[in-house]
Design a protein around this motif. Structure first.
Motif, mmCIF file in Angstrom:
data_model
loop_
_atom_site.group_PDB
_atom_site.id
_atom_site.type_symbol
_atom_site.label_atom_id
_atom_site.label_comp_id
_atom_site.label_asym_id
_atom_site.label_seq_id
_atom_site.Cartn_x
_atom_site.Cartn_y
_atom_site.Cartn_z
ATOM 1 N N TYR A 50 5.276 4.517 -20.802
ATOM 2 C CA TYR A 50 5.889 3.633 -22.043
ATOM 3 C C TYR A 50 6.381 2.527 -21.245
ATOM 4 O O TYR A 50 7.502 1.786 -21.735
ATOM 5 C CB TYR A 50 6.780 4.576 -22.542
ATOM 6 C CG TYR A 50 6.352 5.798 -22.872
ATOM 7 C CD1 TYR A 50 5.303 5.808 -24.355
ATOM 8 C CD2 TYR A 50 6.606 7.021 -22.600
ATOM 9 C CE1 TYR A 50 4.972 6.933 -24.713
ATOM 10 C CE2 TYR A 50 5.977 8.258 -22.756
ATOM 11 C CZ TYR A 50 5.215 8.165 -23.998
ATOM 12 O OH TYR A 50 4.928 9.218 -24.707
ATOM 13 N N ARG A 51 6.016 1.952 -20.360
ATOM 14 C CA ARG A 51 6.417 0.449 -19.869
ATOM 15 C C ARG A 51 5.849 -0.426 -20.252
ATOM 16 O O ARG A 51 4.858 -0.407 -20.943
ATOM 17 C CB ARG A 51 6.113 0.321 -18.352
ATOM 18 C CG ARG A 51 4.770 0.263 -17.767
ATOM 19 C CD ARG A 51 4.805 0.474 -16.430
ATOM 20 N NE ARG A 51 3.438 0.289 -15.917
ATOM 21 C CZ ARG A 51 2.634 -0.725 -15.332
ATOM 22 N NH1 ARG A 51 3.306 -1.971 -15.340
ATOM 23 N NH2 ARG A 51 1.337 -0.557 -14.756
ATOM 24 N N VAL A 52 6.572 -1.607 -20.465
ATOM 25 C CA VAL A 52 5.880 -2.831 -21.280
ATOM 26 C C VAL A 52 4.679 -3.460 -20.255
ATOM 27 O O VAL A 52 5.028 -3.666 -19.083
ATOM 28 C CB VAL A 52 7.249 -4.081 -21.345
ATOM 29 C CG1 VAL A 52 6.433 -5.238 -21.719
ATOM 30 C CG2 VAL A 52 8.401 -3.550 -21.969
ATOM 31 N N ARG A 53 3.548 -3.711 -20.947
ATOM 32 C CA ARG A 53 2.479 -4.274 -20.517
ATOM 33 C C ARG A 53 2.098 -5.518 -20.969
ATOM 34 O O ARG A 53 1.793 -5.467 -21.952
ATOM 35 C CB ARG A 53 1.221 -3.042 -20.484
ATOM 36 C CG ARG A 53 1.642 -1.797 -19.840
ATOM 37 C CD ARG A 53 0.532 -0.811 -20.241
ATOM 38 N NE ARG A 53 1.063 0.558 -19.788
ATOM 39 C CZ ARG A 53 0.801 0.973 -18.435
ATOM 40 N NH1 ARG A 53 0.158 0.342 -17.606
ATOM 41 N NH2 ARG A 53 1.198 2.225 -18.163
ATOM 42 N N LYS A 58 3.856 -6.224 -28.793
ATOM 43 C CA LYS A 58 3.241 -5.075 -29.442
ATOM 44 C C LYS A 58 4.297 -4.213 -29.977
ATOM 45 O O LYS A 58 5.685 -4.249 -29.737
ATOM 46 C CB LYS A 58 2.702 -4.186 -28.547
ATOM 47 C CG LYS A 58 1.280 -4.896 -27.970
ATOM 48 C CD LYS A 58 0.474 -4.048 -27.304
ATOM 49 C CE LYS A 58 -0.609 -4.320 -26.634
ATOM 50 N NZ LYS A 58 -1.433 -3.746 -25.731
ATOM 51 N N ALA A 60 6.776 -1.394 -30.936
ATOM 52 C CA ALA A 60 7.516 -0.277 -29.941
ATOM 53 C C ALA A 60 6.834 1.001 -30.666
ATOM 54 O O ALA A 60 6.796 1.394 -31.527
ATOM 55 C CB ALA A 60 8.948 -0.483 -29.936
ATOM 56 N N GLN A 87 14.516 -3.270 -20.000
ATOM 57 C CA GLN A 87 13.176 -3.856 -20.517
ATOM 58 C C GLN A 87 13.199 -5.095 -21.284
ATOM 59 O O GLN A 87 12.646 -6.123 -21.365
ATOM 60 C CB GLN A 87 12.326 -2.759 -21.301
ATOM 61 C CG GLN A 87 11.646 -1.829 -20.564
ATOM 62 C CD GLN A 87 10.803 -0.797 -21.466
ATOM 63 O OE1 GLN A 87 10.872 -0.832 -22.495
ATOM 64 N NE2 GLN A 87 10.016 0.192 -20.545
ATOM 65 N N ALA A 95 9.187 -1.194 -24.883
ATOM 66 C CA ALA A 95 7.673 -0.698 -25.069
ATOM 67 C C ALA A 95 8.062 0.506 -26.010
ATOM 68 O O ALA A 95 7.058 0.814 -26.616
ATOM 69 C CB ALA A 95 7.210 -0.342 -23.652
ATOM 70 N N TYR A 96 9.098 0.965 -26.175
ATOM 71 C CA TYR A 96 9.541 2.246 -26.909
ATOM 72 C C TYR A 96 10.437 2.096 -27.819
ATOM 73 O O TYR A 96 11.701 1.548 -27.345
ATOM 74 C CB TYR A 96 9.061 3.604 -26.195
ATOM 75 C CG TYR A 96 10.204 3.825 -24.993
ATOM 76 C CD1 TYR A 96 11.327 4.602 -25.322
ATOM 77 C CD2 TYR A 96 9.780 3.152 -23.743
ATOM 78 C CE1 TYR A 96 12.190 4.702 -24.431
ATOM 79 C CE2 TYR A 96 10.847 3.390 -22.728
ATOM 80 C CZ TYR A 96 11.897 4.252 -23.081
ATOM 81 O OH TYR A 96 12.709 4.380 -21.903
#
Length: 377
Positions: A50-53, A58, A60, A87, A95-96
Motif C-alpha cells: 500500500y505504498r504510493v507508486r 490514484k 486511495a 505519505q 495510497a490508502y
C-alpha cells in the motif's frame, strides 16, 4: 567528576551505540528509540503493498481497521497514522485510507457508554480517519448466515421481535460450553467485519494480530477442528469471503507491542483497555476456554522462548488451502467445506476426501466440523 555520566560500553544500545540499552529485541539490548523504530519498521514492511507508486494520482484504497482498544490495535493505528502522514508529507497524497470500526462485544449499556467515550478519544488523537461503532448484535441481521442452524428465524422476521442485544444474549447463552460461546462470538464478529468491509468498498481488513496472537490462533483453531481455515486465519492474502485479510503485526510479539505503546509520544496508555494476565484464568474447567488455555501457554512461552512462538506462526503460514475439491460454504462461519466432510460425523480423520464419510442425501444445514462442535457439543 569527568565521565561520570558516560554509560559503560556493555550498557549501550547495540544498534546506535549512543543511548543506554533499556529494552530488548529478542536477545539484543537496545535503547527506547531504536526499539520503537524496530517495531514501526516491522509493521510498515508488511504494508509495502500500500505504498504510493508513481506520480499519477490514484484513488486511495480503502482498508477496514477493526479497533479493539487493546495494545496491539492501538499500536498499529498509531503506526499507520504516522505512515499516512509521511505519505502526505512526501507526495501530498496517500495510497490508502482507514475505515476504523469498533465492534462492541459488551451488552451492558454502561460498558457501551465507556466504549463510545473511548472511541471519541481515538477520534481526537487520530482525526484523519473515518470512524464508526457497532454492537455485535448487528451480526444477527446478516443474510449470509444460515440461521436455521442456530434455531433462529431469518433476519426479516426477526426485526420486530426482541431487542438485538437480548437475542444475542439468548443465542450465546444457548451454546453448550464456554469454548462454544467464545467461538460463536468470534465467528459472528468476523462475519460482521467482512460485511462492513464489503459495504464500504474495502479491499482488505487489517487485523492487529501479533505473532503471539497468531500462534494462539493456530493451535486454538486446530483444537476446535477448524485447522483447514489456517491459510486464511494466519496468512496475508485473499480470504474465501472475497475480502483480503492482512496482518501487519505478524512479526512482532505481544509483549513488544505492549512496550511500544508505552513509548509513543504521548503514550497510548489512556487509550488502551488492558485485560488481566491469562495466568489468572478461572480454575473451573467449565469456565475455561481453549482460547484461554492457548493464550496462557503462549504468554509464558513468549517471555523466555520467543523463537518457539515465531516458529509456530512461520510453520502455519506455509499451509495452503485445498484446491480442486468441490466445496460448500459453512452455514455459520462461511468458510469452504469440502464435499462430504460437513458435520461432526462427516469428518473421518483423514486429510483427503476419499477417507471421509460421504455426505448424506437430502437438504440439511451444511456446517464445518468446528461449527458443528460449537453448536452441538
Amino acid at each position: 567528576m569527568a565521565g561520570a555520566d558516560v554509560a559503560p560500553p556493555d550498557s549501550l544500545c547495540k544498534r546506535c551505540n549512543e543511548e543506554n540499552a533499556v529494552q530488548s529485541i529478542r536477545s539484543e539490548r537496545v535503547c527506547d528509540k531504536c526499539f520503537s523504530q524496530y517495531v514501526t519498521t516491522k509493521a510498515i514492511k508488511r504494508m509495502e503493498t500500500y505504498r504510493v507508486r508513481g506520480s499519477t494520482a490514484k484513488a486511495a484504497r480503502k482498508l477496514l481497521f477493526p479497533l479493539s482498544f487493546g495494545p496491539s490495535s492501538a499500536s498499529l493505528l498509531h503506526i499507520l497514522d504516522q505512515h499516512l502522514q509521511g505519505q502526505y508529507d512526501r507526495m501530498n497524497r496517500a495510497a490508502y485510507e482507514l475505515i476504523v470500526l469498533h465492534v462492541d462485544l459488551h451488552l451492558d449499556a454502561a460498558d457501551r457508554k465507556d466504549s463510545s467515550e473511548l472511541l471519541e478519544k481515538y477520534k481526537s488523537r487520530f482525526p484523519r480517519h473515518t470512524y464508526s461503532s457497532l454492537g455485535l448484535e448487528q451480526a444477527l441481521l446478516l443474510d449470509g448466515i444460515d440461521w436455521k442452524a442456530l434455531d433462529m428465524p431469518e433476519p426479516p422476521q426477526d426485526i420486530s421481535q426482541k431487542p438485538g442485544t437480548e437475542r444475542l444474549q439468548q443465542l450465546i447463552g444457548s451454546m453448550p460450553s464456554a469454548t462454544s460461546r467464545t467461538d460463536v462470538i468470534t465467528t459472528l464478529l468476523i462475519r460482521l467485519l467482512v460485511d462492513i468491509a464489503k459495504r464500504n468498498g474495502c479491499e482488505s481488513i487489517l487485523f492487529a494480530d501479533s505473532t503471539t496472537r497468531l500462534a494462539e490462533k493456530t493451535l486454538t483453531e486446530s483444537a476446535k477442528g477448524r485447522g483447514f481455515s489456517l491459510p486464511w486465519q494466519v496468512s496475508d492474502g485473499m480470504s474465501p469471503y472475497g475480502v483480503g485479510f492482512n496482518y501487519p503485526l505478524r512479526d512482532l510479539l505481544k509483549k513488544e507491542l505492549v512496550t511500544f505503546s508505552s513509548l509513543t509520544v504521548p503514550p497510548l496508555a489512556d487509550f488502551i483497555i488492558f485485560h488481566g494476565p491469562s495466568s489468572q484464568i478461572s480454575a473451573s474447567s467449565k469456565l475455561t476456554t481453549i482460547d484461554d488455555l492457548m493464550a496462557q501457554y503462549f504468554e509464558s512461552v513468549e517471555e523466555n522462548y520467543p523463537s518457539i512462538v515465531a516458529n509456530v506462526v512461520r510453520t502455519s503460514s506455509k499451509l495452503q488451502p485445498l484446491t480442486g475439491e468441490e466445496t460448500t460454504a459453512c452455514g455459520l462461519c462461511g468458510l469452504p467445506v469440502a464435499e462430504g466432510t460437513d458435520g461432526i460425523y462427516g469428518w473421518g480423520g483423514g486429510q483427503n476426501s476419499a477417507s471421509r464419510a460421504a455426505k448424506q442425501d437430502g437438504s440439511h444445514v451444511v456446517l464445518c466440523y468446528g461449527c458443528s462442535r460449537s453448536l452441538y457439543g
